[in-house]
Design a protein around this motif. Structure first.
Motif, PDB file in Angstrom:
ATOM      1  N   UNK A 170      -9.016  -0.179  12.386  1.00  0.00           N
ATOM      2  CA  UNK A 170      -7.751  -0.884  13.190  1.00  0.00           C
ATOM      3  C   UNK A 170      -6.744  -1.344  12.318  1.00  0.00           C
ATOM      4  N   UNK A 171      -7.142  -2.081  11.345  1.00  0.00           N
ATOM      5  CA  UNK A 171      -6.498  -2.863  10.311  1.00  0.00           C
ATOM      6  C   UNK A 171      -5.481  -1.895   9.646  1.00  0.00           C
ATOM      7  N   UNK A 172      -6.182  -0.835   8.996  1.00  0.00           N
ATOM      8  CA  UNK A 172      -5.208   0.036   8.157  1.00  0.00           C
ATOM      9  C   UNK A 172      -4.517   0.999   9.191  1.00  0.00           C
ATOM     10  N   UNK A 173      -4.608   1.214  10.215  1.00  0.00           N
ATOM     11  CA  UNK A 173      -3.860   2.208  11.157  1.00  0.00           C
ATOM     12  C   UNK A 173      -2.752   1.448  11.402  1.00  0.00           C
ATOM     13  N   UNK A 174      -2.902   0.189  11.719  1.00  0.00           N
ATOM     14  CA  UNK A 174      -1.758  -0.652  11.760  1.00  0.00           C
ATOM     15  C   UNK A 174      -0.678  -0.766  10.613  1.00  0.00           C
ATOM     16  N   UNK A 175      -1.496  -1.197   9.811  1.00  0.00           N
ATOM     17  CA  UNK A 175      -0.536  -1.090   8.380  1.00  0.00           C
ATOM     18  C   UNK A 175       0.032   0.082   8.014  1.00  0.00           C
ATOM     19  N   UNK A 176      -0.449   1.224   8.286  1.00  0.00           N
ATOM     20  CA  UNK A 176       0.007   2.844   8.009  1.00  0.00           C
ATOM     21  C   UNK A 176       1.403   2.660   8.713  1.00  0.00           C
ATOM     22  N   UNK A 177       1.293   2.389  10.159  1.00  0.00           N
ATOM     23  CA  UNK A 177       2.303   2.642  11.054  1.00  0.00           C
ATOM     24  C   UNK A 177       3.581   1.588  10.642  1.00  0.00           C
ATOM     25  N   UNK A 178       3.303   0.258   9.981  1.00  0.00           N
ATOM     26  CA  UNK A 178       4.397  -0.464   9.674  1.00  0.00           C
ATOM     27  C   UNK A 178       4.917   0.196   8.442  1.00  0.00           C
ATOM     28  N   UNK A 179       4.302   0.684   7.622  1.00  0.00           N
ATOM     29  CA  UNK A 179       4.714   1.253   6.242  1.00  0.00           C
ATOM     30  C   UNK A 179       5.490   2.563   6.508  1.00  0.00           C
ATOM     31  N   UNK A 180       5.055   3.316   7.442  1.00  0.00           N
ATOM     32  CA  UNK A 180       5.905   4.376   7.741  1.00  0.00           C
ATOM     33  C   UNK A 180       7.254   4.135   8.363  1.00  0.00           C
ATOM     34  N   UNK A 181       7.358   3.162   8.972  1.00  0.00           N
ATOM     35  CA  UNK A 181       8.549   2.478   9.606  1.00  0.00           C
ATOM     36  C   UNK A 181       9.563   1.996   8.834  1.00  0.00           C
ATOM     37  N   UNK A 182       9.063   1.447   7.843  1.00  0.00           N
ATOM     38  CA  UNK A 182       9.714   0.351   6.873  1.00  0.00           C
ATOM     39  C   UNK A 182       9.958   1.062   5.519  1.00  0.00           C
ATOM     40  N   UNK A 183       9.284   2.098   5.013  1.00  0.00           N
ATOM     41  CA  UNK A 183       9.278   2.719   3.696  1.00  0.00           C
ATOM     42  C   UNK A 183       9.485   4.098   3.499  1.00  0.00           C
ATOM     43  N   UNK A 184      10.031   4.624   2.534  1.00  0.00           N
ATOM     44  CA  UNK A 184      10.134   5.983   1.989  1.00  0.00           C
ATOM     45  C   UNK A 184       8.830   6.504   2.134  1.00  0.00           C
ATOM     46  N   UNK A 185       8.912   7.823   2.023  1.00  0.00           N
ATOM     47  CA  UNK A 185       7.683   8.588   1.785  1.00  0.00           C
ATOM     48  C   UNK A 185       6.849   8.217   0.443  1.00  0.00           C
ATOM     49  N   UNK A 186       7.791   8.279  -0.672  1.00  0.00           N
ATOM     50  CA  UNK A 186       7.408   7.978  -1.859  1.00  0.00           C
ATOM     51  C   UNK A 186       6.857   6.298  -1.925  1.00  0.00           C
ATOM     52  N   UNK A 187       7.482   5.295  -1.514  1.00  0.00           N
ATOM     53  CA  UNK A 187       7.020   4.032  -1.558  1.00  0.00           C
ATOM     54  C   UNK A 187       5.808   4.178  -0.616  1.00  0.00           C
ATOM     55  N   UNK A 188       5.793   4.951   0.398  1.00  0.00           N
ATOM     56  CA  UNK A 188       4.476   4.630   1.229  1.00  0.00           C
ATOM     57  C   UNK A 188       3.516   5.229   0.415  1.00  0.00           C
ATOM     58  N   UNK A 189       3.498   6.340  -0.243  1.00  0.00           N
ATOM     59  CA  UNK A 189       2.388   6.964  -1.149  1.00  0.00           C
ATOM     60  C   UNK A 189       1.868   5.791  -2.164  1.00  0.00           C
ATOM     61  N   UNK A 190       2.985   5.248  -2.811  1.00  0.00           N
ATOM     62  CA  UNK A 190       2.626   4.300  -3.936  1.00  0.00           C
ATOM     63  C   UNK A 190       1.823   2.949  -3.406  1.00  0.00           C
ATOM     64  N   UNK A 191       2.413   2.528  -2.271  1.00  0.00           N
ATOM     65  CA  UNK A 191       1.357   1.443  -1.648  1.00  0.00           C
ATOM     66  C   UNK A 191       0.247   1.785  -1.100  1.00  0.00           C
ATOM     67  N   UNK A 192      -0.035   3.073  -0.520  1.00  0.00           N
ATOM     68  CA  UNK A 192      -1.203   3.389  -0.221  1.00  0.00           C
ATOM     69  C   UNK A 192      -2.218   3.490  -1.457  1.00  0.00           C
ATOM     70  N   UNK A 193      -1.717   4.212  -2.339  1.00  0.00           N
ATOM     71  CA  UNK A 193      -2.501   4.168  -3.562  1.00  0.00           C
ATOM     72  C   UNK A 193      -2.999   2.812  -4.127  1.00  0.00           C
ATOM     73  N   UNK A 194      -2.094   1.967  -4.112  1.00  0.00           N
ATOM     74  CA  UNK A 194      -2.359   0.563  -4.626  1.00  0.00           C
ATOM     75  C   UNK A 194      -3.300  -0.131  -3.997  1.00  0.00           C
TER      76      UNK A 194
END
Length: 213
Positions: A131-155
């Motif tokens: 639940x926690x990371x599903x919500x986080x993923x939705x927020x990141x998809x809405x706010x960041x570029x695909x490259x930034x999303x991948x960087x944040x996900x890896x981190x």
């Protein structure tokens, strides 16, 4: 043992919440185990001589589990998961306490009358993480570029590996990382690809417009 639990352990847990509850729980469990170990020396001969099915060790664990853990399991679980999320949000967290709580649930599952306390605890951790990371993923998809999303996900994955290795059982940590990978990468793969296509199209459009100037 039941007398000690009803007169000392249970009253000490009453009216306590969150980290205070877990500290008292693990403290009482440590004292209880020490007492059971001392008594075990006296009853070892009886166990061997009369071939009693359940050893004092098994009986002591079952007694604590039935009278303390099972009775207040949900409260203990909620407090532990709250601490885990507190750690995820980079707030000061007693990781030693989380380690002790994780060990406590694991030890509650030892013995012939295993009620899978740790398995239930593990399931709750995985469900909450999803639940926690599903919500986080939705927020990141809405706010960041695909490259930034991948960087944040890896981190995020790297941070989680380091974090949970300090207090969760190794098998649980591995399952938790699978949940993260699915929520952050697997479940969002199609949306990330679509987002990347849109970004590339926008970039190409901008380049055409720029060349016309």
């Amino acid at each position: 043992m039941e007398f000690r639990l009803s007169q000392l352990v249970l009253p000490s847990l009453q009216d306590k919440n969150d980290a205070f509850l877990l500290k008292e729980l693990t403290n009482m469990w440590a004292k209880y185990k020490a007492m059971a170990k001392c008594l075990g020396g006296f009853f070892l001969y009886i166990d061997r001589a009369y071939k009693i099915d359940a050893s004092l060790s098994d009986v002591s664990v079952r007694c604590f589990r039935d009278h303390v853990c099972t009775a207040h399991y949900q409260k203990f679980q909620d407090a532990a998961i709250s601490l885990i999320n507190q750690d995820r949000n980079n707030n000061p967290t007693d990781k030693g306490l989380l380690k002790n709580v994780s060990t406590f649930f694991f030890e509650m599952g030892i013995g012939k009358d295993n009620t899978h306390c740790y398995i239930n605890f593990e399931k709750a951790i995985l469900a909450d993480a999803a639940i926690y990371y599903s919500r986080l993923a939705s927020e990141w998809l809405a706010c960041y570029s695909s490259v930034d999303y991948m960087t944040k996900a890896e981190s995020c994955l790297n941070n989680e590996i380091h974090r949970v290795s300090e207090y969760l059982h190794q098998t649980t940590a591995a399952k938790l990382l699978q949940v993260l990978q699915w929520q952050l990468m697997g479940q969002t793969a199609s949306k990330l690809i679509e987002k990347q296509k849109v970004e590339n199209h926008d970039l190409a459009t901008y380049q055409v417009w720029f060349n016309l100037q």
